[in-house]
Write a protein that holds these residues in place. Structure first.
Motif: not given
Lengths: 137, 196
Positions: B26-55
């Motif tokens: 059967g489908p894997h029963a998740f132990y963590g909290t599964r989001l019923l509606n996956p939420k689109p997320v993105d960000f650009t933050l500073e890494g050690p070698q410059g900006p890092v974008q999640l996408s």
């Protein structure tokens, strides 16, 4: 009579018993770390832990973890404690998520496996030396 | 009589065993909290070698933990749990997983310090931070709360913060681990494998 005093004296000294835990190995960029151990009061009087010292850090403070829920999620933090009381027959567990001894301002990066000596000070003037291994856990 | 019964009983048992093995999992029963509606997320933050974008990391399963470097109890507890889970994965699986530590204390933690902290737990982990405004925005996206406490002076304070581990797959927030759940290494690994 003298043997009685000697006996009482040794009982009083044996009031606090520490079961060593560990000093947490943290990335060298961090100047603070946590020490964990269990402290037991085997005496008949309440014990108050008022301070601690170690050669490897500028100072040692006591913290209790703070937990609250916000937006359905767990928010964690810590709160400093001026002292910690251990009732007769009681124990205090310094462990992740509960209490920790914060070694603030490490004078040098610690190494995995090395032993760190910590001296605990109680209000009655007694001291207890504990040797803790440095471990990444 | 006894001997005659043994063979059919064994046969039935064997058939039941085979049927069990053939059952579709059967489908894997998740132990963590599964989001019923996956939420689109993105960000650009500073890494050690410059900006890092999640996408940019869309082909990887990204595990994100928000914390601060001057945090010897709460943050290492989760970072060590993530290290344990990550090290349970095969090298092939590890290539498709990225653990990110985001400092919510940009005043003290530069991108370099944040990254050195993350790499102190595992060399493949990544530490990021950003301007206070950007961090605030990213925290809002993930529903992360953080607040300075026990202020004793500039550079001398503690930070309360949401201690959830966020799992992002293909740009969507899909799974959460509370600080208690993230300790269960085997179950966390099971969830990660189901998402890989």
């Amino acid at each position: 009579m003298r043997w009685l005093f000697l006996l009482l004296g040794s009982v009083a000294l044996a009031q606090a018993v520490a079961t060593p835990g560990w000093v947490r190995l943290v990335p060298p960029v961090v100047k603070d770390t946590a020490a964990y151990l269990t402290l037991e009061n085997r005496g008949k009087l309440p014990l108050r832990l008022v301070g601690a010292e170690t050669d490897v850090a500028e100072r040692v403070s006591f913290h209790q973890d703070h937990r609250e829920h916000r937006g359905g999620q767990v928010v964690l933090g810590m709160r400093p404690l001026p002292y910690l009381d251990i009732p007769p027959g009681g124990r205090v567990e310094f462990r992740p998520g509960k209490y920790h001894l914060m070694l603030e301002g490490l004078k040098r990066p610690l190494k995995a496996g090395e032993k760190v000596a910590l001296v605990l000070r109680f209000q009655d003037g007694s001291r207890l030396k504990v040797i803790l291994p440095v471990e990444m856990r | 009589m006894k001997g005659k019964l043994l063979l059919p009983v064994l046969l039935v048992l064997a058939l039941v065993g085979v049927a069990y093995l053939l059952l579709p999992k059967g489908p894997h029963a998740f132990y963590g909290t599964r989001l019923l509606n996956p939420k689109p997320v993105d960000f650009t933050l500073e890494g050690p070698q410059g900006p890092v974008q999640l996408s940019q990391l869309k082909d990887k399963l990204v595990l994100i933990f928000f914390g601060f470097v001057h945090c010897p109890d709460v943050c290492p507890t989760t970072m060590l749990a993530l290290k344990r889970a990550y090290e349970k994965l095969s090298p092939k699986e590890q290539e498709r997983v990225q653990v990110i530590f985001i400092s919510v204390d940009p005043e003290r933690d530069t991108p370099q310090i944040s990254d050195q902290y993350a790499k102190g737990f595992h060399p493949s982990f990544l530490g990021l931070t950003g301007s206070p405004e950007t961090i605030q925005e990213v925290a809002r996206t993930f529903g992360v709360y953080y607040q300075k406490t026990q202020y004793r002076g500039p550079g001398e304070y503690l930070v309360d913060h949401t201690a959830t581990t966020f799992v992002v797959k293909e740009g969507n927030l899909v799974l959460l681990f509370s600080p208690d759940k993230v300790e269960e290494t085997e179950k966390v690994v099971g969830d990660l494998r189901a998402l890989l």
